[in-house]
Motif scaffolding. Structure first.
Motif, PDB file in Angstrom:
ATOM      1  N   SER A  49       0.837  -1.190   0.000  1.00  0.00           N
ATOM      2  CA  SER A  49       0.000   0.000   0.000  1.00  0.00           C
ATOM      3  C   SER A  49       0.876   1.245   0.000  1.00  0.00           C
ATOM      4  N   VAL A  50       0.455   2.243  -0.746  1.00  0.00           N
ATOM      5  CA  VAL A  50       1.160   3.523  -0.733  1.00  0.00           C
ATOM      6  C   VAL A  50       0.935   4.222   0.593  1.00  0.00           C
ATOM      7  N   TYR A  51      -0.221   3.972   1.203  1.00  0.00           N
ATOM      8  CA  TYR A  51      -0.524   4.566   2.497  1.00  0.00           C
ATOM      9  C   TYR A  51       0.103   3.710   3.589  1.00  0.00           C
ATOM     10  N   SER A  52       1.181   4.174   4.177  1.00  0.00           N
ATOM     11  CA  SER A  52       1.918   3.354   5.138  1.00  0.00           C
ATOM     12  C   SER A  52       1.181   3.196   6.465  1.00  0.00           C
ATOM     13  N   ARG A  53       0.294   4.116   6.785  1.00  0.00           N
ATOM     14  CA  ARG A  53      -0.398   4.038   8.073  1.00  0.00           C
ATOM     15  C   ARG A  53      -1.464   2.953   8.045  1.00  0.00           C
ATOM     16  N   ASN A  54      -1.330   1.965   8.909  1.00  0.00           N
ATOM     17  CA  ASN A  54      -2.299   0.881   9.066  1.00  0.00           C
ATOM     18  C   ASN A  54      -2.518   0.072   7.794  1.00  0.00           C
ATOM     19  N   SER A  55      -1.553   0.049   6.911  1.00  0.00           N
ATOM     20  CA  SER A  55      -1.673  -0.749   5.690  1.00  0.00           C
ATOM     21  C   SER A  55      -0.304  -1.258   5.274  1.00  0.00           C
ATOM     22  N   GLY A  56      -0.204  -2.572   5.169  1.00  0.00           N
ATOM     23  CA  GLY A  56       1.024  -3.175   4.683  1.00  0.00           C
ATOM     24  C   GLY A  56       0.791  -3.811   3.330  1.00  0.00           C
ATOM     25  N   GLY A  57       1.439  -4.960   3.110  1.00  0.00           N
ATOM     26  CA  GLY A  57       1.256  -5.681   1.862  1.00  0.00           C
ATOM     27  C   GLY A  57      -0.069  -6.419   1.836  1.00  0.00           C
ATOM     28  N   LEU A  58      -0.310  -7.128   0.745  1.00  0.00           N
ATOM     29  CA  LEU A  58      -1.572  -7.842   0.580  1.00  0.00           C
ATOM     30  C   LEU A  58      -1.475  -9.276   1.087  1.00  0.00           C
ATOM     31  N   SER A  59      -2.583  -9.762   1.617  1.00  0.00           N
ATOM     32  CA  SER A  59      -2.627 -11.120   2.143  1.00  0.00           C
ATOM     33  C   SER A  59      -4.003 -11.719   1.864  1.00  0.00           C
ATOM     34  N   ILE A  60      -4.253 -12.864   2.462  1.00  0.00           N
ATOM     35  CA  ILE A  60      -5.503 -13.603   2.273  1.00  0.00           C
ATOM     36  C   ILE A  60      -6.331 -13.532   3.556  1.00  0.00           C
ATOM     37  N   GLY A  61      -7.617 -13.373   3.404  1.00  0.00           N
ATOM     38  CA  GLY A  61      -8.501 -13.343   4.559  1.00  0.00           C
ATOM     39  C   GLY A  61      -9.933 -13.554   4.135  1.00  0.00           C
ATOM     40  N   GLY A  62     -10.844 -13.233   5.034  1.00  0.00           N
ATOM     41  CA  GLY A  62     -12.269 -13.381   4.750  1.00  0.00           C
ATOM     42  C   GLY A  62     -13.020 -12.127   5.134  1.00  0.00           C
ATOM     43  N   ASN A 105      -2.513 -11.978 -15.459  1.00  0.00           N
ATOM     44  CA  ASN A 105      -2.953 -12.748 -14.291  1.00  0.00           C
ATOM     45  C   ASN A 105      -2.068 -12.393 -13.114  1.00  0.00           C
ATOM     46  N   ILE A 106      -2.659 -12.376 -11.934  1.00  0.00           N
ATOM     47  CA  ILE A 106      -1.927 -12.115 -10.698  1.00  0.00           C
ATOM     48  C   ILE A 106      -2.111 -13.332  -9.801  1.00  0.00           C
ATOM     49  N   GLU A 107      -1.017 -13.821  -9.245  1.00  0.00           N
ATOM     50  CA  GLU A 107      -1.075 -15.029  -8.434  1.00  0.00           C
ATOM     51  C   GLU A 107      -0.208 -14.879  -7.190  1.00  0.00           C
ATOM     52  N   PHE A 108      -0.794 -15.163  -6.029  1.00  0.00           N
ATOM     53  CA  PHE A 108      -0.008 -15.206  -4.802  1.00  0.00           C
ATOM     54  C   PHE A 108       0.854 -16.467  -4.783  1.00  0.00           C
ATOM     55  N   GLU A 109       2.070 -16.322  -4.331  1.00  0.00           N
ATOM     56  CA  GLU A 109       2.944 -17.477  -4.153  1.00  0.00           C
ATOM     57  C   GLU A 109       2.698 -18.023  -2.750  1.00  0.00           C
ATOM     58  N   ALA A 110       1.635 -18.774  -2.616  1.00  0.00           N
ATOM     59  CA  ALA A 110       1.215 -19.306  -1.320  1.00  0.00           C
ATOM     60  C   ALA A 110       0.309 -20.500  -1.559  1.00  0.00           C
ATOM     61  N   VAL A 119      -4.756 -17.663  -7.815  1.00  0.00           N
ATOM     62  CA  VAL A 119      -4.868 -16.717  -8.930  1.00  0.00           C
ATOM     63  C   VAL A 119      -6.064 -15.801  -8.676  1.00  0.00           C
ATOM     64  N   TRP A 120      -5.869 -14.516  -8.830  1.00  0.00           N
ATOM     65  CA  TRP A 120      -6.945 -13.564  -8.590  1.00  0.00           C
ATOM     66  C   TRP A 120      -8.050 -13.714  -9.629  1.00  0.00           C
ATOM     67  N   LYS A 121      -9.263 -13.449  -9.188  1.00  0.00           N
ATOM     68  CA  LYS A 121     -10.391 -13.385 -10.116  1.00  0.00           C
ATOM     69  C   LYS A 121     -11.473 -12.507  -9.506  1.00  0.00           C
ATOM     70  N   VAL A 122     -12.410 -12.108 -10.333  1.00  0.00           N
ATOM     71  CA  VAL A 122     -13.583 -11.380  -9.847  1.00  0.00           C
ATOM     72  C   VAL A 122     -14.652 -12.405  -9.511  1.00  0.00           C
ATOM     73  N   GLY A 123     -15.076 -12.411  -8.254  1.00  0.00           N
ATOM     74  CA  GLY A 123     -16.078 -13.373  -7.822  1.00  0.00           C
ATOM     75  C   GLY A 123     -17.475 -13.014  -8.317  1.00  0.00           C
ATOM     76  N   LYS A 124     -18.414 -13.904  -8.063  1.00  0.00           N
ATOM     77  CA  LYS A 124     -19.805 -13.648  -8.428  1.00  0.00           C
ATOM     78  C   LYS A 124     -20.345 -12.479  -7.604  1.00  0.00           C
ATOM     79  N   PHE A 125     -21.321 -11.806  -8.160  1.00  0.00           N
ATOM     80  CA  PHE A 125     -21.909 -10.660  -7.485  1.00  0.00           C
ATOM     81  C   PHE A 125     -22.522 -11.092  -6.163  1.00  0.00           C
ATOM     82  N   ASP A 126     -22.127 -10.433  -5.083  1.00  0.00           N
ATOM     83  CA  ASP A 126     -22.652 -10.731  -3.752  1.00  0.00           C
ATOM     84  C   ASP A 126     -23.987 -10.000  -3.601  1.00  0.00           C
ATOM     85  N   GLN A 127     -25.068 -10.745  -3.633  1.00  0.00           N
ATOM     86  CA  GLN A 127     -26.396 -10.154  -3.591  1.00  0.00           C
ATOM     87  C   GLN A 127     -26.680  -9.465  -2.257  1.00  0.00           C
ATOM     88  N   TYR A 128     -26.105 -10.005  -1.192  1.00  0.00           N
ATOM     89  CA  TYR A 128     -26.352  -9.442   0.141  1.00  0.00           C
ATOM     90  C   TYR A 128     -25.609  -8.121   0.324  1.00  0.00           C
TER      91      TYR A 128
END
Length: 207
Positions: A49-62, A105-110, A119-128
């Protein structure tokens, strides 16, 4: 005199055509890492992240934080965490340099505990939540209608970069074009398609 004027006119027309031809054939600018070097396809980079405050690199979560198989992409909460390394694969596998405005394509090495691809993708539209999220589980390569959700682009954003979803790998597919930004839910920041880009930079992984 008339012949001289005609020759001058023809010279100007030819020269202008050559300039337009050269510009049309010029490759897009290369994406640069934090050292000012070109991003190379297949090499590993931290997406920070360009914004160093409270933001680091990208990871996986829910979205909710307790999913058995989290597939969402989110920034680390602390700027000293680089997150997961990622690789970039341009639509033309022969191209060794990652360039702006180019499908990739973008892929995490994990690895994930549920065995899906990173591999990144756009998920289905979340109706909720009324939102398209950028998730994992995509496939790499095979550009076309079946993989339309797996292609992203890096674009310039001021002095830095941003991700966009606006694939051009399928000439006959109707696609939406959106920035990849953050969606806020339950105190968590999740990658999603919206109109507020998330500025990033790329730091090469040292081996």
């Amino acid at each position: 005199m008339k012949n001289f004027a005609l020759l001058c006119f023809l010279f100007i027309v030819i020269a202008s055509s050559e300039v337009r031809f050269c510009r049309a054939d010029a490759s897009p600018d290369a994406v640069l890492d934090t050292d000012g070097k070109k991003l190379r396809a297949g090499d590993q980079y931290y997406i920070l992240s360009v914004y160093s405050r409270n933001s680091g690199g990208l990871s996986i979560g829910g979205i909710y934080g307790y999913e058995k198989c989290p597939i969402n992409i989110l920034p680390e909460s602390y700027d000293y965490l680089d997150g997961l390394p990622a690789t970039f694969s341009p639509v033309n596998p022969k191209k060794g340099v990652v360039r702006v405005s180019t499908d990739l394509n973008i892929e995490f090495e994990a690895s994930t505990r549920c065995g899906i691809s990173t591999v990144w993708k756009v998920g289905k539209f979340d109706q909720y939540l009324k939102q398209y999220f950028v998730t994992m589980g995509g496939t790499k390569g095979n550009p076309g209608r079946e993989t339309i959700g797996n292609w992203f682009k890096v674009e310039k954003h001021g002095k830095n970069y941003k991700f966009v979803y606006c694939p051009t790998v399928c000439k006959y597919c109707k696609v939406m074009c959106k920035d990849v930004g953050l969606f806020y839910k339950n105190g968590r920041r999740i990658f999603a398609l919206n109109d507020a880009p998330f500025p990033v930079m790329f730091k090469k992984v040292r081996t």
